[in-house]
Design a protein around this motif. Sequence first.
Motif, short mmCIF file in Angstrom:
data_model
loop_
_atom_site.label_atom_id
_atom_site.label_comp_id
_atom_site.label_asym_id
_atom_site.label_seq_id
_atom_site.Cartn_x
_atom_site.Cartn_y
_atom_site.Cartn_z
N LEU A 84 2.80 -36.43 7.43
CA LEU A 84 4.16 -36.76 8.25
C LEU A 84 4.23 -36.40 10.01
O LEU A 84 4.59 -37.13 10.78
CB LEU A 84 5.31 -35.13 8.02
N ILE A 86 13.55 -39.55 -1.90
CA ILE A 86 12.94 -39.97 -0.37
C ILE A 86 13.43 -40.33 0.90
O ILE A 86 13.35 -40.13 2.11
CB ILE A 86 11.59 -40.52 -1.40
N LEU A 90 15.06 -37.95 2.61
CA LEU A 90 14.67 -37.21 3.08
C LEU A 90 13.64 -37.84 4.85
O LEU A 90 14.10 -37.47 5.74
CB LEU A 90 13.17 -36.72 2.68
N TYR A 91 13.67 -39.32 4.45
CA TYR A 91 13.45 -40.83 5.59
C TYR A 91 14.59 -40.30 6.57
O TYR A 91 14.42 -40.67 7.86
CB TYR A 91 13.64 -41.95 5.49
N TYR A 129 14.92 -36.13 7.76
CA TYR A 129 14.07 -35.61 8.37
C TYR A 129 13.43 -35.95 9.97
O TYR A 129 13.57 -36.11 10.64
CB TYR A 129 13.38 -34.01 7.61
N TYR A 171 9.26 -28.72 5.77
CA TYR A 171 8.86 -29.16 5.16
C TYR A 171 9.14 -28.19 4.08
O TYR A 171 9.68 -28.21 2.92
CB TYR A 171 7.19 -29.08 4.70
N VAL A 221 11.45 -32.34 -3.50
CA VAL A 221 10.80 -33.13 -3.81
C VAL A 221 9.96 -32.61 -5.18
O VAL A 221 9.07 -32.69 -6.64
CB VAL A 221 9.60 -33.36 -3.28
N ASP A 251 -0.23 -29.82 -0.01
CA ASP A 251 0.87 -29.50 1.05
C ASP A 251 0.37 -30.17 2.15
O ASP A 251 1.11 -30.77 3.59
CB ASP A 251 1.15 -28.26 1.42
N ASN A 294 12.98 -27.28 3.22
CA ASN A 294 13.94 -28.87 3.07
C ASN A 294 12.99 -29.98 1.92
O ASN A 294 14.27 -30.37 1.18
CB ASN A 294 14.07 -29.18 4.22
N ILE A 295 12.06 -30.06 2.37
CA ILE A 295 11.34 -30.60 1.59
C ILE A 295 10.57 -30.40 0.58
O ILE A 295 11.05 -30.83 -1.22
CB ILE A 295 10.23 -31.77 2.15
N LEU A 304 4.03 -37.34 -1.46
CA LEU A 304 5.07 -36.66 -2.21
C LEU A 304 4.74 -37.12 -3.77
O LEU A 304 4.58 -35.57 -3.95
CB LEU A 304 5.91 -36.60 -1.42
#
Length: 525
Positions: free
Chosen positions: A127, A214, A217-218, A221, A96, A104, A120, A99-100, A5
């Motif tokens: 992931l 981060i 995100l964990y 998601y 990803y 980021v 990516d 939402n990510i 990331l």
Amino acid sequence: IIFALIERAQFCQNSPTSERDHPAFGNVLTASARTFLDHMLLEHERLHASVRRYVAPEEHAFFAAQLPAPALGHLQLRPVLQPNAINVNDQIKAMYINNIVPVVCPPGDDQQYGSATICDITVLQALSKRIHYGKFVAESKFRKQTAEYTTLIEARDADGIMALLTNSAVEEKLLRRVRAKASAYGQDIEGPSGEAADGGSQAAGHFKVDPEIIVTLYRDYIIPLTKEVEVMYLLERLQGCQVAYANSDGRRAAEHYLAAKSPDPSTAVHYVPCKTVPAVISAVLAGKASCGVVPLTDSTGVLDVGTFHRVANQDICIASDVLLPHEPLVLAAEAVFRPQELRAVYGQLSHLSRLDDWLASTAPGAQVCMLSTHADLKVALQGAGPQAAVLCTREEAAAVGLPILECDVPGPSHSSSRFLVISTAGQALSTGADRTVLFFKVVHASGALAKVLDVLTRNEVNLENILPYPDPEGGSEACFFAECAGHVEDQRVARALEHLRACTECVRCVGSFVSSALPMSGCNP
């Protein structure tokens, strides 16, 4: 994942790489890879598949159905997991992209498409590996508490399984570890002035990626999707993956769906043939099948009212959809004759509608006779005369022993029919690229539908498809199949559903999932 990331955060969001058919990449995009990210990821996976990467149980391809067989010899691995075809990469990729990447990476387009896309791919594969490790976690938990899990699995109690496997203390410990690692690894060595930060950057907030992003995100998601994989695995732990279907198209749709999940689904899946579509739904409700595949629309986009109405009014939900490319159709008869001698053609309405021009030029006097979806082709021809034929696939003709007439039958006007994958496992997680299917009834009164549309408009919910139909149960209300952008757990959709209860006779979310179909279409153009 944290390092990947941080690497991706060097580049802007570069949204053209994930947009379908973007003109910047017209020279590389194909029907099998409609975005630049998909193109790069597919070619990457093809290379790695040749050296057995996806033979390993912890590896899951994003394009499993399009990969070559390994060039290296077969490798014997000691099995740890029960055979399965669980693959949530479609959810991971949607999550990803939507939402990510937006939180980021800085907004905008720096045109570093190649570098950004390589990053990516690194993030996506990391992931995928981490989330699918949930299968190993689930297997370990099952072996530790076999009796408790067995009781819940036999009852098909997905909520109970989720409660049993959840350990909030372990999750909080993981989040603290993620925060510490993201803070340590993500520090900007130089402060804003260009001087060495000397470890003070953490206090000053000089990070390449904010550690709290981060951690979020964990928490929102990665951990929930890992647990969803655990539940899916445990529900199939005792009897394996059993997929119910009806007729040859249902079997092909099931195979098409599972081929995208696993390079060799035949080793992990048991197919459960059913005589009718209602029998498929009953098999899923009774726990005799992990999921079922049922038709939603035919090749012309016509809604299968009976099937949708049954699904919408049962304790069942849509887990996914499948676009089934149509097989070429043929004319089959009890005896071979020239097409010009044709006197009657039997077939399903969606098939027959394509023959008008062909019949007018080849056999203008032929009578057209409609068959039901599950009609016996051979029985249909009995007593129909010597120059009668049925319009069907080669497989269907071979199954009942009918010879095929030598002629070119026009191809389908649309490329695909759309099927639904149904289960009792509950809603999938929100990914940011979901579609929600709704069922609702309104009274036959002026302005009744307008009130529904007004609710969706006021809550900024994008209605992508809506089809009315009369109540199959004989009620006086008008029934509706509708699709909208978003997930039932999204604030706008949830709020709209709550408001819809006041202006409809009944309303139900039938499923939220990452869809294969384009908006306002039962099939893919």
